[in-house]
Design a protein around this motif. Structure first.
Motif, PDB file in Angstrom:
ATOM      1  N   LYS A 129       0.857  -1.181   0.000  1.00  0.00           N
ATOM      2  CA  LYS A 129       0.000   0.000   0.000  1.00  0.00           C
ATOM      3  C   LYS A 129       0.893   1.230   0.000  1.00  0.00           C
ATOM      4  CE  LYS A 129      -3.797  -2.244   2.297  1.00  0.00           C
ATOM      5  NZ  LYS A 129      -4.574  -2.425   3.482  1.00  0.00           N
ATOM      6  N   ARG A 130       0.582   2.130  -0.896  1.00  0.00           N
ATOM      7  CA  ARG A 130       1.370   3.366  -0.954  1.00  0.00           C
ATOM      8  C   ARG A 130       1.138   4.181   0.309  1.00  0.00           C
ATOM      9  NH1 ARG A 130      -2.399   7.418  -3.005  1.00  0.00           N
ATOM     10  NH2 ARG A 130      -4.238   6.307  -3.680  1.00  0.00           N
ATOM     11  N   ARG A 131       2.130   4.991   0.630  1.00  0.00           N
ATOM     12  CA  ARG A 131       2.013   5.804   1.833  1.00  0.00           C
ATOM     13  C   ARG A 131       0.868   6.792   1.664  1.00  0.00           C
ATOM     14  NH1 ARG A 131       2.906  10.002   4.728  1.00  0.00           N
ATOM     15  NH2 ARG A 131       3.797  11.490   3.301  1.00  0.00           N
ATOM     16  N   VAL A 132       0.060   6.870   2.682  1.00  0.00           N
ATOM     17  CA  VAL A 132      -1.107   7.751   2.664  1.00  0.00           C
ATOM     18  C   VAL A 132      -0.647   9.171   2.965  1.00  0.00           C
ATOM     19  CG1 VAL A 132      -3.294   8.248   3.803  1.00  0.00           C
ATOM     20  CG2 VAL A 132      -2.629   5.878   3.374  1.00  0.00           C
ATOM     21  N   GLN A 133      -1.031  10.100   2.103  1.00  0.00           N
ATOM     22  CA  GLN A 133      -0.689  11.505   2.320  1.00  0.00           C
ATOM     23  C   GLN A 133      -1.846  12.287   2.926  1.00  0.00           C
ATOM     24  OE1 GLN A 133       0.728  12.869  -1.491  1.00  0.00           O
ATOM     25  NE2 GLN A 133       2.748  12.011  -1.138  1.00  0.00           N
ATOM     26  N   SER A 134      -3.078  11.785   2.717  1.00  0.00           N
ATOM     27  CA  SER A 134      -4.244  12.454   3.285  1.00  0.00           C
ATOM     28  C   SER A 134      -5.314  11.420   3.585  1.00  0.00           C
ATOM     29  CB  SER A 134      -4.783  13.517   2.323  1.00  0.00           C
ATOM     30  OG  SER A 134      -5.133  12.930   1.085  1.00  0.00           O
ATOM     31  N   VAL A 135      -5.902  11.542   4.774  1.00  0.00           N
ATOM     32  CA  VAL A 135      -6.904  10.565   5.206  1.00  0.00           C
ATOM     33  C   VAL A 135      -8.107  11.276   5.813  1.00  0.00           C
ATOM     34  CG1 VAL A 135      -5.825  10.206   7.472  1.00  0.00           C
ATOM     35  CG2 VAL A 135      -7.285   8.428   6.543  1.00  0.00           C
ATOM     36  N   LEU A 136      -9.277  10.735   5.510  1.00  0.00           N
ATOM     37  CA  LEU A 136     -10.529  11.220   6.075  1.00  0.00           C
ATOM     38  C   LEU A 136     -11.148  10.084   6.869  1.00  0.00           C
ATOM     39  CD1 LEU A 136     -12.929  13.221   6.331  1.00  0.00           C
ATOM     40  CD2 LEU A 136     -13.801  12.258   4.175  1.00  0.00           C
ATOM     41  N   PHE A 137     -11.449  10.336   8.139  1.00  0.00           N
ATOM     42  CA  PHE A 137     -12.159   9.373   8.973  1.00  0.00           C
ATOM     43  C   PHE A 137     -13.631   9.771   8.991  1.00  0.00           C
ATOM     44  CE2 PHE A 137      -7.827   9.237  10.577  1.00  0.00           C
ATOM     45  CZ  PHE A 137      -7.595   7.869  10.637  1.00  0.00           C
ATOM     46  N   MET A 138     -14.513   8.791   8.781  1.00  0.00           N
ATOM     47  CA  MET A 138     -15.949   9.074   8.744  1.00  0.00           C
ATOM     48  C   MET A 138     -16.716   8.150   9.669  1.00  0.00           C
ATOM     49  SD  MET A 138     -16.778   9.624   4.678  1.00  0.00           S
ATOM     50  CE  MET A 138     -18.537   9.453   4.946  1.00  0.00           C
ATOM     51  N   CYS A 139     -17.715   8.719  10.365  1.00  0.00           N
ATOM     52  CA  CYS A 139     -18.675   7.923  11.128  1.00  0.00           C
ATOM     53  C   CYS A 139     -20.031   8.623  11.039  1.00  0.00           C
ATOM     54  CB  CYS A 139     -18.220   7.671  12.562  1.00  0.00           C
ATOM     55  SG  CYS A 139     -18.194   9.130  13.599  1.00  0.00           S
ATOM     56  N   ASN A 140     -20.902   8.338  11.980  1.00  0.00           N
ATOM     57  CA  ASN A 140     -22.258   8.873  11.880  1.00  0.00           C
ATOM     58  C   ASN A 140     -22.342  10.376  12.131  1.00  0.00           C
ATOM     59  OD1 ASN A 140     -23.015   6.298  11.298  1.00  0.00           O
ATOM     60  ND2 ASN A 140     -23.921   5.876  13.288  1.00  0.00           N
ATOM     61  N   TYR A 141     -21.813  10.836  13.279  1.00  0.00           N
ATOM     62  CA  TYR A 141     -22.003  12.237  13.673  1.00  0.00           C
ATOM     63  C   TYR A 141     -20.711  13.033  13.822  1.00  0.00           C
ATOM     64  CZ  TYR A 141     -26.796  10.944  14.813  1.00  0.00           C
ATOM     65  OH  TYR A 141     -28.089  10.497  14.752  1.00  0.00           O
ATOM     66  N   ASN A 142     -19.564  12.407  13.713  1.00  0.00           N
ATOM     67  CA  ASN A 142     -18.282  13.083  13.899  1.00  0.00           C
ATOM     68  C   ASN A 142     -18.154  13.663  15.303  1.00  0.00           C
ATOM     69  OD1 ASN A 142     -16.476  15.941  12.720  1.00  0.00           O
ATOM     70  ND2 ASN A 142     -15.661  13.899  12.882  1.00  0.00           N
ATOM     71  N   ALA A 143     -18.689  12.952  16.285  1.00  0.00           N
ATOM     72  CA  ALA A 143     -18.633  13.415  17.672  1.00  0.00           C
ATOM     73  C   ALA A 143     -17.854  12.463  18.572  1.00  0.00           C
ATOM     74  CB  ALA A 143     -20.046  13.593  18.225  1.00  0.00           C
ATOM     75  N   VAL A 144     -17.662  11.204  18.128  1.00  0.00           N
ATOM     76  CA  VAL A 144     -16.975  10.223  18.971  1.00  0.00           C
ATOM     77  C   VAL A 144     -15.896   9.505  18.162  1.00  0.00           C
ATOM     78  CG1 VAL A 144     -17.222   8.200  20.453  1.00  0.00           C
ATOM     79  CG2 VAL A 144     -19.022   9.914  20.413  1.00  0.00           C
ATOM     80  N   ARG A 145     -16.281   8.514  17.362  1.00  0.00           N
ATOM     81  CA  ARG A 145     -15.314   7.627  16.707  1.00  0.00           C
ATOM     82  C   ARG A 145     -14.424   8.340  15.694  1.00  0.00           C
ATOM     83  NH1 ARG A 145     -19.765   3.170  15.321  1.00  0.00           N
ATOM     84  NH2 ARG A 145     -20.971   5.103  15.190  1.00  0.00           N
ATOM     85  N   SER A 146     -15.019   9.022  14.734  1.00  0.00           N
ATOM     86  CA  SER A 146     -14.177   9.680  13.724  1.00  0.00           C
ATOM     87  C   SER A 146     -13.411  10.855  14.326  1.00  0.00           C
ATOM     88  CB  SER A 146     -15.004  10.134  12.516  1.00  0.00           C
ATOM     89  OG  SER A 146     -16.017  11.041  12.903  1.00  0.00           O
ATOM     90  N   ALA A 147     -14.005  11.532  15.290  1.00  0.00           N
ATOM     91  CA  ALA A 147     -13.296  12.631  15.968  1.00  0.00           C
ATOM     92  C   ALA A 147     -12.093  12.094  16.729  1.00  0.00           C
ATOM     93  CB  ALA A 147     -14.246  13.356  16.916  1.00  0.00           C
ATOM     94  N   ALA A 148     -12.267  10.954  17.401  1.00  0.00           N
ATOM     95  CA  ALA A 148     -11.152  10.328  18.117  1.00  0.00           C
ATOM     96  C   ALA A 148     -10.082   9.885  17.134  1.00  0.00           C
ATOM     97  CB  ALA A 148     -11.648   9.143  18.939  1.00  0.00           C
ATOM     98  N   ALA A 149     -10.486   9.272  16.026  1.00  0.00           N
ATOM     99  CA  ALA A 149      -9.519   8.816  15.026  1.00  0.00           C
ATOM    100  C   ALA A 149      -8.718   9.991  14.465  1.00  0.00           C
ATOM    101  CB  ALA A 149     -10.238   8.068  13.910  1.00  0.00           C
ATOM    102  N   GLU A 150      -9.398  11.097  14.191  1.00  0.00           N
ATOM    103  CA  GLU A 150      -8.696  12.284  13.693  1.00  0.00           C
ATOM    104  C   GLU A 150      -7.665  12.759  14.715  1.00  0.00           C
ATOM    105  OE1 GLU A 150      -9.434  17.023  12.705  1.00  0.00           O
ATOM    106  OE2 GLU A 150     -11.191  15.712  12.853  1.00  0.00           O
ATOM    107  N   ALA A 151      -8.066  12.874  15.970  1.00  0.00           N
ATOM    108  CA  ALA A 151      -7.148  13.357  17.010  1.00  0.00           C
ATOM    109  C   ALA A 151      -5.959  12.421  17.185  1.00  0.00           C
ATOM    110  CB  ALA A 151      -7.902  13.515  18.333  1.00  0.00           C
TER     111      ALA A 151
END
Length: 160
Positions: A16-38
């Motif tokens: 897998k090529r090195r990721v230069q930009s990533v977007l984490f997505m979940c339902n409300y962006n208040a718990v899981r995707s927000a935690a993943a981003e942080a």
């Protein structure tokens, strides 16, 4: 006597090529995707552009998520939930990789790939907000489990 099998090498997986930009997505962006981003920003923020978004709006940033991240030295207190549409309007959706953490987000991300050239990976992640009838410590443990699971996967996936 049968001839010995030729020497084999382990199955080669396409690197897998090195990721230069990533977007984490979940339902409300208040718990899981927000935690993943942080978490991703804490470990890879200098080498990888990281954002998160939700499929729907309406939830404030979860204080249990903020507390669980704070325990490991990650400050997510400034996170403000946003939808995929808000992110698209704000800066566009130019990501190498979209990591989805809930079924609804995964379906939405696959829809996005009709017009985006991004890889999509689904990481089924439990929703810790569903742990309601429990003590504060038990509820926090559910968030810690999500935090620790995401940390492990993010480190493995984004390591260059």
């Amino acid at each position: 006597m049968a001839e010995p099998l030729p020497e084999t090498t382990p199955a080669t997986h396409s690197k897998k090529r090195r990721v230069q930009s990533v977007l984490f997505m979940c339902n409300y962006n208040a718990v899981r995707s927000a935690a993943a981003e942080a978490i991703a920003r804490a470990y890879f923020g200098k080498s990888t552009y990281v954002q998160s978004a939700g499929v729907r709006s309406g939830e404030p940033t979860d204080p249990f998520m903020i507390a669980a991240l704070d325990e490991v030295g990650i400050d997510a207190s400034r996170h403000r939930p946003r939808t995929v549409e808000e992110l698209e309007d704000w800066e566009g959706l130019n990501f190498d990789l979209i990591i989805t953490l809930s079924p609804e987000a995964h379906h939405r991300a696959l829809d996005l790939t009709h017009t985006l050239a991004a890889d999509v990976e689904y990481w089924p992640t439990p929703d810790p907000t569903l742990v309601q009838e429990a003590s504060r410590e038990q509820r926090l443990d559910a968030y810690r489990d999500v935090r620790d699971g995401l940390t492990q996967r993010i480190k493995a996936r984004l390591r260059g």
